[in-house]
Each structure stands twice: as C-alpha cells, then as structure tokens.
Design an enzyme around this catalytic site. Sequence first.
Site, mmCIF file in Angstrom:
data_model
loop_
_atom_site.group_PDB
_atom_site.id
_atom_site.type_symbol
_atom_site.label_atom_id
_atom_site.label_comp_id
_atom_site.label_asym_id
_atom_site.label_seq_id
_atom_site.Cartn_x
_atom_site.Cartn_y
_atom_site.Cartn_z
ATOM 1 N N ALA A 1 0.606 -1.172 0.098
ATOM 2 C CA ALA A 1 -0.041 0.075 -0.124
ATOM 3 C C ALA A 1 0.941 1.288 0.504
ATOM 4 O O ALA A 1 0.073 2.319 -0.449
ATOM 5 C CB ALA A 1 -0.813 -0.175 1.056
ATOM 6 N N PHE B 1 -4.305 0.764 5.320
ATOM 7 C CA PHE B 1 -4.940 0.287 6.003
ATOM 8 C C PHE B 1 -4.587 0.831 7.230
ATOM 9 O O PHE B 1 -5.270 0.794 8.480
ATOM 10 C CB PHE B 1 -4.655 -1.729 5.596
ATOM 11 C CG PHE B 1 -5.005 -2.435 5.070
ATOM 12 C CD1 PHE B 1 -7.205 -1.794 5.315
ATOM 13 C CD2 PHE B 1 -4.421 -2.740 3.758
ATOM 14 C CE1 PHE B 1 -7.468 -2.645 3.908
ATOM 15 C CE2 PHE B 1 -5.743 -3.106 2.752
ATOM 16 C CZ PHE B 1 -7.283 -3.440 2.380
ATOM 17 N N ILE C 1 -4.874 -3.537 -5.481
ATOM 18 C CA ILE C 1 -5.616 -3.754 -6.087
ATOM 19 C C ILE C 1 -5.841 -2.934 -6.847
ATOM 20 O O ILE C 1 -7.249 -2.668 -7.617
ATOM 21 C CB ILE C 1 -6.981 -4.376 -5.290
ATOM 22 C CG1 ILE C 1 -7.325 -3.875 -4.455
ATOM 23 C CG2 ILE C 1 -6.869 -5.730 -4.639
ATOM 24 C CD1 ILE C 1 -8.374 -3.818 -4.037
ATOM 25 N N HIS D 1 -3.455 -10.066 -4.459
ATOM 26 C CA HIS D 1 -5.167 -10.046 -4.181
ATOM 27 C C HIS D 1 -5.787 -9.452 -5.042
ATOM 28 O O HIS D 1 -6.706 -9.100 -5.042
ATOM 29 C CB HIS D 1 -4.559 -9.023 -2.960
ATOM 30 C CG HIS D 1 -4.080 -9.554 -1.946
ATOM 31 N ND1 HIS D 1 -3.179 -8.135 -1.290
ATOM 32 C CD2 HIS D 1 -3.493 -10.784 -1.635
ATOM 33 C CE1 HIS D 1 -2.356 -9.077 -0.025
ATOM 34 N NE2 HIS D 1 -3.033 -10.693 -0.240
ATOM 35 N N CYS E 1 -25.404 -15.440 -11.619
ATOM 36 C CA CYS E 1 -24.873 -16.897 -13.106
ATOM 37 C C CYS E 1 -23.557 -16.954 -13.481
ATOM 38 O O CYS E 1 -22.846 -17.581 -14.732
ATOM 39 C CB CYS E 1 -25.786 -16.071 -13.839
ATOM 40 S SG CYS E 1 -25.349 -14.262 -14.930
ATOM 41 N N SER F 1 4.864 -3.275 5.079
ATOM 42 C CA SER F 1 5.640 -3.282 6.505
ATOM 43 C C SER F 1 5.856 -5.050 6.479
ATOM 44 O O SER F 1 6.078 -5.427 7.730
ATOM 45 C CB SER F 1 4.334 -2.452 7.387
ATOM 46 O OG SER F 1 3.389 -3.062 7.254
HETATM 47 ZN ZN ZN Z 1 -26.270 -13.722 -12.921
#
Ligand code: ZN
Length: 243
Positions: A23, A34, A103, A119, A130, A190
């Site tokens: 980060a 964080f 991310i 990550h 679906c 860290s």
């Molecule tokens: Zn769906």
Amino acid sequence: MNEYDVLERYIHESNYIVALTGAGISTAAGIPDFRGEKGIYTLGIVPERVFDIDYFLRDPRPFYEFTRRMIETLEGSGPTLMHRFLAYLEEIGKLKLLVTQNIDGLHTLAGSKNVIEIHGSYRRSFCLNCGKEYDFSEVKEMILKNTVPYCSCGGLIKPDVVFFGEGVKGFEEARQHAYLSDLFLVVGSSLQVQPASLLPYFSPGKVVIINKGPVAFPRSRIDVHIDEDCELVAEELMRRLKK
Ligand SMILES: [Zn+2]
C-alpha cells in the site's frame, strides 16, 4: 557510501530483480493504506468488514463504498513516480517480476507487464448467481450510479479481488521467481500480510526494503533498508539511474 549508493550498485550488478509492493507505493496516488495516520480506519471503514467474504455476502455495501471512493480517487490521480520507476526497471531488462498486494491496478497503468496481483484486481468481475463476466468499465458505471452492482439476473456481482478467507493468486509462480532473484525489493510494504510477506525469504540474493517505518522481517536478512517515503526514494533513484 550511503544507502542509495549501495542500492544503485546492487541494481547495476543485478540481472534478476523481483519486487514486492504494498500500500505504501500507492498512498501518494491518494489510495488509502490500511494502517497509518491516513489509513482507511480514519475514513470510518473497517477492513475486517470491507474484505471479509462472509460479511460481503451479507452486506456488500462497505466493500463497494470503499471501491467507489477508490475509483473517485483514481480518476484524479494515476501511477506514482515509484510505479513508473519499477516499470522502467522492467523496461531495461533488470526487473523480471513485480508482485503486488495492491488491487488498484496502478502498476499496469504505469506500463509494467509482468505483474502478479496476488490479491486480485477489479479487471474482471463475476455474477455470484449466474457466473456472467463483467469488465471493469461496466461495473464501474454501476458502482458510481448505485454503489452495489447487480447482474441482469439479479445476482450480486463480485470483482476478482481476494477477500480475507480466500486463496491468493499466483503465489507459486511468484515464489519460483523469488528463488531465481539476485535482488529482492520490498517497496511500500511492512510485510505484515501473509503469504506475500514470505516471498523475500525465498530469495538467495540481496534484500532491500524501501518502506517508511519498520518491517516484519529479520534485520539480519536485510541488506539495505531505506526508511523513507516511496516517492522521495523514487525521485532519487530516477535521478541516479535514468540518464
Ligand atoms: Zn447473473
């Protein structure tokens, strides 16, 4: 010789750099960490909720509120100098693999090619009902409009981001590269989140930490620790190496 002289020499002598970023490399782009005084805790966001898969399935709002904030932040910023410096190291053939815990997708935006996003990322999302796949631009539009994105079937959409309690991505490949590395750079981390934090242990080469503050790694295994803000370090390294 100061620590920059030593790192500059390591980079010159190295043929196989592997870097692990966290980060700390993205805070200059406005992405909250964080931890630390600008951490996401201070924004009223609790990471244990945001990234907990069971919590997400019950209530996806905290995660998507965090995501919306990140999208809005990224609109106004972009890759940092350190992101670009690491892309440059790859371009000149020194850096063979970049592993990131982030991310935010900023390494790819900066031009890095060989990246393992351990990550996960937002590039692809899937309907949990679906299985329909969505790309980021579609989901982004839904998030900005309604915060929580739902599929046309009514199912909840989840990005390919690794939540607490889910397996990380590409660790084995990252470990193989770490074994081959003659220089392992830890940048803006860290080393508190496993298993990513284990990677520098597998390197038979030099281990250099670029992180403001202490790291959870044995001091005896660290060759150089530049305890400084990533952007300042990148500025100095660019000045020295990019001639
Ligand atoms: Zn769906």
